[in-house]
Design an enzyme around this catalytic site. Sequence first.
Site, PDB file in Angstrom:
ATOM      1  CG  ASP A  15      32.728  47.346  41.633  1.00  0.00           C
ATOM      2  OD1 ASP A  15      31.557  48.184  41.714  1.00  0.00           O
ATOM      3  OD2 ASP A  15      32.661  46.353  42.413  1.00  0.00           O
ATOM      4  CG  ASP A  55      33.880  48.313  45.989  1.00  0.00           C
ATOM      5  OD1 ASP A  55      32.657  47.935  46.177  1.00  0.00           O
ATOM      6  OD2 ASP A  55      34.731  47.258  46.016  1.00  0.00           O
ATOM      7  CG  HIS A  57      35.363  49.897  50.669  1.00  0.00           C
ATOM      8  ND1 HIS A  57      34.133  49.253  50.459  1.00  0.00           N
ATOM      9  CD2 HIS A  57      36.069  49.120  49.617  1.00  0.00           C
ATOM     10  CE1 HIS A  57      34.155  48.191  49.888  1.00  0.00           C
ATOM     11  NE2 HIS A  57      35.145  47.950  49.157  1.00  0.00           N
ATOM     12  CG  HIS A  96      39.518  47.484  47.507  1.00  0.00           C
ATOM     13  ND1 HIS A  96      39.637  46.608  48.670  1.00  0.00           N
ATOM     14  CD2 HIS A  96      38.509  47.481  47.009  1.00  0.00           C
ATOM     15  CE1 HIS A  96      38.474  46.103  48.777  1.00  0.00           C
ATOM     16  NE2 HIS A  96      37.744  46.442  47.732  1.00  0.00           N
ATOM     17  CE  LYS A 125      29.767  47.090  43.757  1.00  0.00           C
ATOM     18  NZ  LYS A 125      30.851  46.260  44.516  1.00  0.00           N
ATOM     19  CB  CYS A 170      31.527  43.112  42.299  1.00  0.00           C
ATOM     20  SG  CYS A 170      32.218  43.520  43.898  1.00  0.00           S
TER      21      CYS A 170
END
Length: 226
Positions: A15, A55, A57, A96, A125, A170
Site C-alpha cells: 500500500d 487498497d 475501495h 481513502h 485489496k 496492513c
Amino acid sequence: MMAGGDENWALIIVDVQNDFMEGGALQVSQASTILDPIDELLNAPRIRLVAATQDTHPPAHLSFASTHSKPPFTRHNVPHPCLPSEHIEQMLWPDHCVRGTEGSQFHPRIQQALKRRADAHIIPKGTNIKVDGYSGFADNAYLSFTELPRLLFENRITRVVVVGLATDYCVKATAIDAAKFGLKPVVVRQATRGVDEQDSQQALREMSQYGAEIVHSAKDVIALMA
C-alpha cells in the site's frame, strides 16, 4: 533448513499509495522515508518476484467514517458481511484510496519501479464494500483471498520480504498471513511506517510471535539472502 541462497525470495510492497503518503487523505507520518530502502530491495539480485498490494475501495466503503456519519479514527461495530446477527469491530478511517482516484495510485517512484520489472504484480485489496481488507492475502473476515497466495506458490516462493504502510495495520496483517502460509516473512523496519508508534511497536512484537523475522535495514535482508 535451506540457506538464504537456496530459497526463492519475493518482495511484498504494501500500500505505498498517494493517500498514505504525506499530504494524503490518510497520511502516515514520515511515509516517504521508506522509499529509498524499498528501492534498495527492488535492486536486490535475489528478489525473484515483486507483489505490490493496492487498497482499492469502492465509494461508501464500510471502513469509511463518512459511511456511518462517525468521526474518523474511532472504533465502531459493523455488521458481519455474511452473518447479520454478528458484528466486527472496525476502525473508521477518512475516505481513502477510492478506486479511480489519484489517491489510490501508487507513489510515482513505486509506480515507475513496477513498470521496469517484468516480474512485478499488482494485488488489489479492500475491494468488497462490506468488509475491510488489511492483509495482502485476504479480507479481514477471510471470506475471500486475493491473487497473492496463488502467485507466490505458483512461483515456488519460500521467503517474503514485507515492506510498506502501515506497520500497525496492513503490514502486520500481511506479514502474519505470510507466516500462516509458511512463507517465513522478513519485515524491514526502515522500510515500514505506522499510524501510531506504540501500536507499531506492538505490531512488530506480534509479527515476531508469529515467526516473522524483524530486521533493521535492506542491507540486513540482502545479508540473509547470501
